[in-house]
Design a protein around this motif. Structure first.
Motif, short mmCIF file in Angstrom:
data_model
loop_
_atom_site.label_atom_id
_atom_site.label_comp_id
_atom_site.label_asym_id
_atom_site.label_seq_id
_atom_site.Cartn_x
_atom_site.Cartn_y
_atom_site.Cartn_z
N VAL A 1 0.84 -1.20 0.00
CA VAL A 1 0.00 0.00 0.00
C VAL A 1 0.87 1.25 0.00
CG1 VAL A 1 -2.00 -1.06 1.12
CG2 VAL A 1 -0.21 -0.05 2.54
N ASP A 2 0.33 2.31 -0.57
CA ASP A 2 1.06 3.57 -0.63
C ASP A 2 0.76 4.46 0.58
OD1 ASP A 2 2.17 3.07 -3.26
OD2 ASP A 2 0.12 3.36 -4.01
N VAL A 3 -0.50 4.43 1.00
CA VAL A 3 -0.92 5.33 2.08
C VAL A 3 -1.81 4.58 3.09
CG1 VAL A 3 -2.25 7.41 2.64
CG2 VAL A 3 -0.82 7.38 0.59
N ILE A 4 -1.51 4.80 4.36
CA ILE A 4 -2.36 4.30 5.44
C ILE A 4 -2.72 5.50 6.29
CG2 ILE A 4 -2.47 2.79 7.48
CD1 ILE A 4 0.34 1.70 5.92
N ALA A 5 -4.01 5.69 6.53
CA ALA A 5 -4.43 6.71 7.49
C ALA A 5 -5.43 6.03 8.40
CB ALA A 5 -5.07 7.89 6.77
N ALA A 6 -5.12 6.02 9.69
CA ALA A 6 -6.00 5.31 10.61
C ALA A 6 -5.91 5.91 11.99
CB ALA A 6 -5.61 3.83 10.67
N TYR A 7 -6.97 5.69 12.75
CA TYR A 7 -7.02 6.15 14.14
C TYR A 7 -7.27 4.91 15.01
CZ TYR A 7 -7.98 9.11 18.13
OH TYR A 7 -7.91 9.73 19.35
N PRO A 8 -6.45 4.69 16.03
CA PRO A 8 -6.60 3.45 16.80
C PRO A 8 -7.88 3.40 17.63
CG PRO A 8 -4.88 4.86 17.75
CD PRO A 8 -5.32 5.51 16.49
#
Lengths: 185, 398
Positions: free
Chosen positions: B22-29
């Protein structure tokens, strides 16, 4: 090995019960067996009584529930014996493993257990090998004395992988506990 | 060589995202999804994965950041659970309507109140109509496989839609069990580099998600609906392709020991595996019973479902969510709708259970089967029954 081995670990948050279950599960999987390990689900606090579960089998494991009728219970902190009923649901032919300074015969008569009891002073072993009273890896040694869940060497491999340079003390803890565990039928 | 290792479903999903490069990961735990972003952040920090990890301040921002990344053609991944998915809600619609093939893992979790971090399908059902392709997993291998597959399907130029991979919070997310990890070159063969045909590019300016006045909104929505329904063919094709490469073949609707069965139990997610043990026990006693498990939830697999249940007299549907004031569990409502116009159709009996992490043991599924048969024979005034609840429940009337 029995068709399906189910182990319930009684620990306290921070003692590494979940890691114990996971290391044995991963060792079993590395041997080509099937295994599951999981914590008692939910938020956990350091010092509070916690459970961890382990299943090992030669067959694919379908069941996805908690373990209600374990074959073996492993108690990482002897203080828990006064706090919770560690034998709840334990099978007729089940076994109890306890980290204790006391002998298994003493523990049997003190608590009136009808099951075989295995005891080992895992706290002392942990202090002497890894320098802290974290008993989880020693208790794996005791488990492997009582059951044939996995080979010691398979866990050694997992300990190397998990602890890297800190593996040595943990391996020693496990092996010493394996040697020093005493069983009273 | 592929390798067989012990992994939690969370780590299996993270591993799939890594192997998908993957190129981009955006996440909130958020519990019980936390291990996924933690592991991915670690991979990026350790240089095992060459991606941008965007730490955001909320789930709404997580998916919004994914929109931006997907708009320029990045392979984009996020994960959430329960309240996190709720906070994301408006952006969930936007991702599908803008045709961005984002992949999102949802570690299914109950919705507050009372506050619960434990599992059920309430979060999944709340995003049922958002236009994402949605699949449910039964075990950790599937958590890995479906994540990989999700990129391939979503990115197909005939699809270009986001995909949600659901797996049960704690019951899979926190359980370590065997997972076969393929070789990178097999993954690369299955999942070539992604070329988004409408990537934003300053040299070829274009607008995404423009204003949609009444003259155009209906056309835009029906185009989306048609594309969404058509994705089913690609979904089937990519399950086949996946099986040809990795040796594991999946189906939209899975059947377990259903041959000649007069009664069927229908489940979704990891509880299907425990239910299979109950099916075995009942079959050994000579009962005519089998199990259906829905893998594909959206687009709904109408034909496959009708085919799977066509010879059954009774269909017991087990939901892990309440549709307050509705005609039954949300899955059972869908099943009834899907079968309503059929000349011959099984009687549908609705049960709800496993809410907020309540365990469903084999004996509980045996109870569902026994009680389901009784209701099918004698009827019931209640629209559904709830398994293992304390106290007597009445007044669930339609």
């Amino acid at each position: 090995m029995a068709e399906l081995l189910e182990v319930r670990w009684h620990g306290r948050g921070g003692l590494g019960a979940v890691t114990s279950a996971e290391l044995v599960a991963r060792a079993a999987i590395s041997e080509g067996k099937y295994a599951q390990s999981f914590p008692s689900f939910g938020p956990e606090r350091r010092g509070a009584p916690v459970l961890a579960f382990l299943r090992v089998s030669d067959e694919f494991i379908r069941t996805r529930t908690a373990i209600y009728e374990p074959d073996v219970v492993a108690v990482l902190d002897p203080g828990l014996l006064h706090a919770v009923d560690v034998t709840a649901g334990l099978k007729e032919n089940g076994k109890i493993i306890i980290n204790s300074r006391k002998s298994p015969a003493e523990l049997k008569s003190e608590f009136g257990y009808k099951w075989p009891v295995a005891a080992v002073n895992a706290t002392r072993i942990a202090r002497e090998t890894i320098g802290v009273p974290i008993t989880n890896t020693a208790m794996i040694g005791a488990l492997l004395k009582v059951t044939e869940a996995v080979k010691l060497d398979s866990v050694v491999e997992q300990l190397h992988e998990r602890f890297g340079t800190r593996a040595k003390g943990n391996i020693e803890a496990m092996k010493r506990a394996y040697m020093e565990t005493v069983i009273k039928e | 060589m592929s390798k067989r290792v012990g992994l939690e479903a969370s780590f299996a999903a993270a591993e799939a995202a890594r192997m998908a490069d993957v190129d981009v990961i955006a996440a909130y735990p958020i519990t019980p999804q936390t291990h996924i972003p933690e592991r991915l952040a670690e991979m990026v920090a350790d240089g095992e994965l060459n991606a941008a990890y965007i730490p955001v301040e909320s789930e709404h921002s997580a998916l919004s950041a994914c929109l931006g990344a997907a708009a320029v053609g990045a392979r984009t991944f996020t994960a959430t659970a329960g309240q996190g998915l709720e906070l994301m809600h408006e952006v969930v619609y936007i991702a599908s309507s803008m045709r961005y093939p984002i992949v999102m893992t949802v570690c299914n979790r109950a919705l507050s109140a009372p506050l619960s971090v434990w599992g059920d399908h309430s979060d999944a059902m709340a995003v049922r109509d958002t236009g994402w392709i949605q699949v449910f997993c039964q075990n950790n291998q599937e958590a890995f496989d479906m994540t990989l597959w999700a990129f391939r399907v979503g990115e197909d130029s005939r699809v270009l839609l986001p995909v949600m991979v659901h797996f049960d919070g704690f019951h899979l997310s926190h359980v370590t069990e065997p997972v076969i990890l393929p070789e990178q070159k097999e993954v690369d063969r299955f999942l070539p580099r992604f070329q988004y045909p409408f990537a934003l590019d300053p040299d070829k300016p274009m607008t995404h998600g423009a204003f949609g006045p009444p003259e155009i909104y209906s056309e835009a929505k029906i185009a989306q609906e048609v594309a969404f329904r058509k994705s089913k063919d690609v979904i089937i094709q990519e399950f086949k392709e996946f099986g040809d490469i990795f040796g594991r073949y999946y189906h939209l609707v899975e059947s377990y020991r259903t041959e000649g069965a007069k009664m069927l139990l229908l489940t979704m997610g990891s509880f299907s595996e425990t239910a299979k043990i109950a099916i075995d026990t009942k079959k050994n006693k000579g009962e005519s019973i089998g199990l259906i498990s829905l893998r594909l939830w959206r687009p709904f697999p109408f034909e496959e479902l009708r085919q799977a249940v066509k010879n059954a007299e009774t269909l017991i549907v087990f939901d892990r969510c309440i549709s307050f004031g509705g005609p039954g569990g949300p899955v059972s409502s869908e099943i009834r709708s899907a079968l309503y116009n059929e000349k011959e159709r099984p009687k549908v009996v609705s049960f709800i259970g496993g809410l907020g992490g309540r365990d469903m043991a084999v004996k509980d599924f045996e109870y569902v089967i026994d009680r389901g048969r009784e209701i099918a024979e004698k009827g019931s005034k209640e629209l559904f029954e709830i398994v293992g609840v304390r106290g007597k429940v009445t007044g669930i009337r339609g």
